[in-house]
Motif scaffolding. Structure first.
Motif, short mmCIF file in Angstrom:
data_model
loop_
_atom_site.label_atom_id
_atom_site.label_comp_id
_atom_site.label_asym_id
_atom_site.label_seq_id
_atom_site.Cartn_x
_atom_site.Cartn_y
_atom_site.Cartn_z
N HIS A 188 85.10 64.60 12.93
CA HIS A 188 86.54 64.62 13.22
C HIS A 188 86.83 65.45 14.47
O HIS A 188 87.69 65.08 15.28
CB HIS A 188 87.30 65.17 12.02
N LEU A 189 86.10 66.56 14.64
CA LEU A 189 86.28 67.36 15.86
C LEU A 189 85.86 66.56 17.08
O LEU A 189 86.54 66.60 18.13
CB LEU A 189 85.47 68.65 15.78
N GLY A 190 84.75 65.83 16.98
CA GLY A 190 84.33 64.99 18.10
C GLY A 190 85.38 63.95 18.45
O GLY A 190 85.64 63.69 19.63
N ARG A 191 86.00 63.35 17.43
CA ARG A 191 87.08 62.39 17.68
C ARG A 191 88.24 63.07 18.40
O ARG A 191 88.82 62.51 19.34
CB ARG A 191 87.59 61.79 16.37
N CYS A 192 88.59 64.28 17.96
CA CYS A 192 89.70 65.01 18.58
C CYS A 192 89.44 65.24 20.07
O CYS A 192 90.29 64.96 20.92
CB CYS A 192 89.90 66.34 17.86
N ARG A 193 88.26 65.74 20.38
CA ARG A 193 87.94 66.05 21.78
C ARG A 193 87.89 64.79 22.63
O ARG A 193 88.30 64.80 23.80
CB ARG A 193 86.60 66.78 21.83
N THR A 194 87.39 63.70 22.06
CA THR A 194 87.32 62.45 22.81
C THR A 194 88.71 61.87 23.05
O THR A 194 89.01 61.38 24.15
CB THR A 194 86.46 61.43 22.05
N LEU A 195 89.56 61.95 22.05
CA LEU A 195 90.93 61.45 22.21
C LEU A 195 91.70 62.27 23.24
O LEU A 195 92.54 61.74 23.97
CB LEU A 195 91.64 61.47 20.85
N ILE A 196 91.41 63.56 23.33
CA ILE A 196 92.02 64.37 24.39
C ILE A 196 91.56 63.87 25.76
O ILE A 196 92.36 63.72 26.69
CB ILE A 196 91.65 65.86 24.21
N ALA A 197 90.26 63.59 25.88
CA ALA A 197 89.75 63.08 27.15
C ALA A 197 90.37 61.73 27.50
O ALA A 197 90.53 61.40 28.69
CB ALA A 197 88.22 62.96 27.07
N LEU A 198 90.73 60.95 26.48
CA LEU A 198 91.37 59.65 26.70
C LEU A 198 92.88 59.76 26.84
O LEU A 198 93.57 58.73 26.89
CB LEU A 198 91.02 58.71 25.54
N LYS A 199 93.40 60.99 26.89
CA LYS A 199 94.85 61.25 27.05
C LYS A 199 95.65 60.66 25.88
O LYS A 199 96.71 60.06 26.07
CB LYS A 199 95.36 60.66 28.37
N ARG A 200 95.14 60.84 24.66
CA ARG A 200 95.83 60.39 23.44
C ARG A 200 96.03 61.60 22.53
O ARG A 200 95.40 61.73 21.47
CB ARG A 200 95.02 59.30 22.76
N PRO A 201 96.89 62.55 22.94
CA PRO A 201 96.98 63.84 22.26
C PRO A 201 97.51 63.77 20.83
O PRO A 201 97.10 64.59 19.99
CB PRO A 201 97.92 64.65 23.16
N GLN A 248 78.55 62.59 28.58
CA GLN A 248 78.26 61.67 29.69
C GLN A 248 79.52 61.00 30.23
O GLN A 248 79.44 60.25 31.20
CB GLN A 248 77.28 60.60 29.22
N GLY A 249 80.68 61.27 29.62
CA GLY A 249 81.93 60.66 30.06
C GLY A 249 82.14 59.26 29.54
O GLY A 249 83.06 58.56 29.99
N ARG A 250 81.33 58.84 28.58
CA ARG A 250 81.46 57.49 27.99
C ARG A 250 82.36 57.59 26.76
O ARG A 250 81.93 57.45 25.61
CB ARG A 250 80.08 56.96 27.64
N TYR A 251 83.64 57.81 27.00
CA TYR A 251 84.57 58.15 25.93
C TYR A 251 84.81 57.03 24.92
O TYR A 251 84.82 57.30 23.71
CB TYR A 251 85.89 58.64 26.52
N PRO A 252 85.02 55.77 25.34
CA PRO A 252 85.20 54.72 24.32
C PRO A 252 83.97 54.58 23.41
O PRO A 252 84.11 54.43 22.19
CB PRO A 252 85.43 53.46 25.16
N ASP A 253 82.76 54.66 24.02
CA ASP A 253 81.55 54.57 23.20
C ASP A 253 81.43 55.77 22.26
O ASP A 253 81.02 55.64 21.10
CB ASP A 253 80.31 54.52 24.10
N ALA A 254 81.79 56.94 22.77
CA ALA A 254 81.73 58.15 21.93
C ALA A 254 82.68 58.03 20.75
O ALA A 254 82.32 58.35 19.61
CB ALA A 254 82.06 59.38 22.76
N LEU A 255 83.89 57.55 21.02
CA LEU A 255 84.88 57.43 19.95
C LEU A 255 84.41 56.45 18.88
O LEU A 255 84.54 56.72 17.67
CB LEU A 255 86.22 56.97 20.53
#
Length: 625
Positions: A477-490, A453-460
């Motif tokens: 952990h994979l979900g955290r990885c993908r969300t951090l990528i969306a938040l531009k925190r590689p 849904q694009g709610r990245y802070p809530d997802a993290l």
């Protein structure tokens, strides 16, 4: 065209012995036979051409009549169906088709190997499920089936043995889209009715509606099967044991589940109507009806608690057709397993009823039809609670902020919860009831929804809660990885992906996501190496081929980029990005006509896709067209 209907077990063993000495398709080494169905044999194999020799499943489809005309028709329909399976395999809860080939006038499908436990191990005869458990099951199945129907495909064999609870993330996987079903019939769909043009009834007795017996399935035929699945779980009865109304021909099931809420019963009734025109037309409409049920908890509070179902049903691991110790599930079901494993550890998210104890035995509390239907006891017989209580008299109740519970103190009847304020959302309330293993799986699924849904802070934050609950849960952990990528925190994303890989040795999705993070950092060669590894681990993953092509184009290796992106397009022709990358690569190589064609294809898929519009504008300015 005829097919073998029965496979002799002794002959099977002899064939298996010879097959173990042969490489199927020149690359697949047979390990053992997994099962046999009316039309096929299924084998566990290893792919010796890829690093680490990954496992996959081979389904061998046997054509009995091998005259030229029959083989040509089988070959044509088989190839057509394989293309459909490639497309369906892009869904994360459908096994990916890795290859299909013909050898010695036999047809073979190579599919992703799913480690998990089949659902018929949990749906046992005489053991009804709670309403909450049934609703959660139906929603998950319908979510997958909605995708299938959007691809203009009718599954035609929804049943417990064709649903696998995957060990890695606890999600259901829908299997057995076997091309053998299409080989025996035309795969073409009627654009107006959604019916396939077939003359042979394909499916499983008890789960097939009337029109499917007549060889004319609709999308609503799949809806019927899912409804039967729900009724079976709710009643604890195999569908062949359910009676029909002699006048209306409708299934008479409600008397076997007298406590079911009227709202859920109405949805199930509509799913299994005798006339297909009276059902929900597709899985999406049925899913929306379930999601709109008036009580999102469906009797959860005060009546159920979640537990971990370890090592499959009754402490046993998953089984396969023909196993002597397979769980009894009533009348036999024809099963053609396509992708499953024999890992002895099975952990799934299943709610179970909380027993209500009294001097007269146990009795479940009456179910409410909706949140507004909960009725309190008279004031002299009830106690309003504002905190968590233990066992008092005949009931055990739970409390969370905003919820008020009425509890029977001394009477023979169980407690009836009632609603004094808003019902807490399902995600919040389940959090206090789940043990750590199941809480991690549940929260990860919620995190996935928030991320989509694009709610990245809530997802993290949700993924973080999942990791706190169970630190070694790789999917979180994979979900955290993908969300951090969306938040531009590689950099943080790479650490999260490494954590996922540390807890799951085979996790191509995590390898690919780590590549995405490296690409975001500008480390293109590191990203390329990870994408290539993903291609080796899971050749059917369209996204990794596209990633590889994109990075190769960034590196100026346009010819290689075209080769990679062509692999992506072969797996998914409806990607505007894939066609655009191909256009950019062909433009670099001065193949201008090909570049323009690719840009136009991308814009047909997505008229607003920016990079494709830029490429077309570049062509207009440079070439004047």
């Amino acid at each position: 065209m005829g097919y073998e209907s029965v496979i002799n077990s002794q002959a099977d063993e002899g064939i298996l012995g010879s097959m173990e000495q042969t490489l199927l398709g020149g690359r697949y080494q047979v390990v053992r036979r997994l099962g046999s169905g009316g039309f096929s044999r299924t084998f566990l194999v290893i792919d010796i051409h890829l690093p680490n020799h990954p496992r996959c499943v081979i389904k061998q489809l046997k054509v009995q009549d091998k005259d030229t005309g029959t083989l040509d028709m089988a070959r044509r329909l088989f190839d057509t169906e394989a293309q459909v399976l490639y497309q369906l395999g892009n869904h994360p809860q459908i096994p990916a088709l890795m290859a299909h080939f013909e050898e010695d006038q036999e047809f073979y499908l190579a599919q992703e190997y799913i480690e998990g436990s089949r659902l018929n191990r949990q749906i046992e005869e005489g053991k009804p499920w709670s309403e909450t458990r049934v609703v959660l099951l139906l929603q998950e199945v319908l979510e997958i089936l909605s995708f299938v129907h959007r691809q203009q495909v009718i599954h035609r064999d929804i049943k417990p043995s064709n649903l696998i609870r995957r060990h890695r993330d606890g999600k259901l996987v829908l299997i057995d889209f076997g091309a053998v079903k299409q080989v025996t019939s035309s795969p073409l769909l009627d654009a107006e009715t959604g019916a396939t043009n077939i003359t042979v009834a394909i499916g499983t007795h008890g789960y097939m509606p009337n029109e499917q017996y007549a060889g004319k399935p609709r999308f609503s035929s799949d809806v019927y099967a899912v409804g039967i699945l729900g009724i079976r779980a709710l009643t604890g009865l195999h569908p062949q044991k359910l009676e029909e109304d002699p006048i209306t021909s409708e299934i008479a099931w409600r008397q076997h589940a007298p406590a079911v809420s009227s709202s859920l019963a109405a949805v199930l009734d509509k799913m299994v109507r005798y006339d297909f025109r009276d059902r929900y037309p597709t899985a999406q409409e049925a899913l929306e009806a379930l999601q709109n049920l008036p009580n999102p908890l469906h009797g959860l509070v005060g009546t159920q608690i979640y537990q971990t179902w370890m090592k499959g049903a009754n402490g046993r691991g998953p089984t396969f057709p023909g196993d002597e110790n397979d769980t009894a599930v009533g009348p036999a079901e024809t099963s053609e397993p396509t992708a499953f494993a024999d890992d002895q550890d099975s952990t799934s998210l299943f709610p179970v009823d909380l027993a209500y104890s009294s001097g007269k035995g146990t009795a479940p509390p009456p179910a409410a039809s909706s949140a507004l239907d909960f009725q309190p006891f008279p004031r002299r017989r009830s106690l309003v609670l504002g905190s968590l209580l233990g066992i008092v008299g005949t009931g055990l109740v739970f409390w969370r902020s905003g919820l008020t519970i009425a509890l029977e103190l001394n009477g023979a009847e169980p407690a009836i919860p009632f609603q004094a304020s808003a019902v807490p959302v399902l995600t919040t309330d389940l959090g206090i009831l789940l043990p750590p293993e199941e809480k991690a799986a549940f929260l990860t699924r919620q995190g996935d929804r928030l991320r989509h849904q694009g709610r990245y802070p809530d997802a993290l934050a949700t993924y973080d809660e999942a990791v706190k609950s169970q630190s070694d849960y790789a999917a979180a952990h994979l979900g955290r990885c993908r969300t951090l990528i969306a938040l531009k925190r590689p950099i943080e994303a790479i650490t999260a992906c490494d954590d996922a890989l540390a807890y799951s040795t085979y996790y191509p999705e995590a390898v690919r996501s780590k590549g995405n993070a490296e690409e975001q950092r500008g480390r293109l060669l590191a990203a390329l190496a990870l994408y290539e590894s993903t291609n080796n681990l899971m050749p059917a993953m369209f996204e990794a081929w596209l990633d590889r092509g994109r990075v190769l184009q960034k590196l100026g290796r346009s010819a290689e980029a075209i080769a990679a992106v062509d692999q992506a397009i072969a797996r998914n022709r409806e990607s505007a990005e894939a066609w655009t990358v191909r256009g950019q690569a062909t433009w670099t190589l001065k193949r201008y006509d090909q570049a323009i064609i690719a840009a136009e294809k991308a814009l047909q898929i997505d008229p607003n896709y920016g990079p494709a519009k830029e490429l077309r504008e570049q062509a207009r300015q440079t070439l004047g067209r």
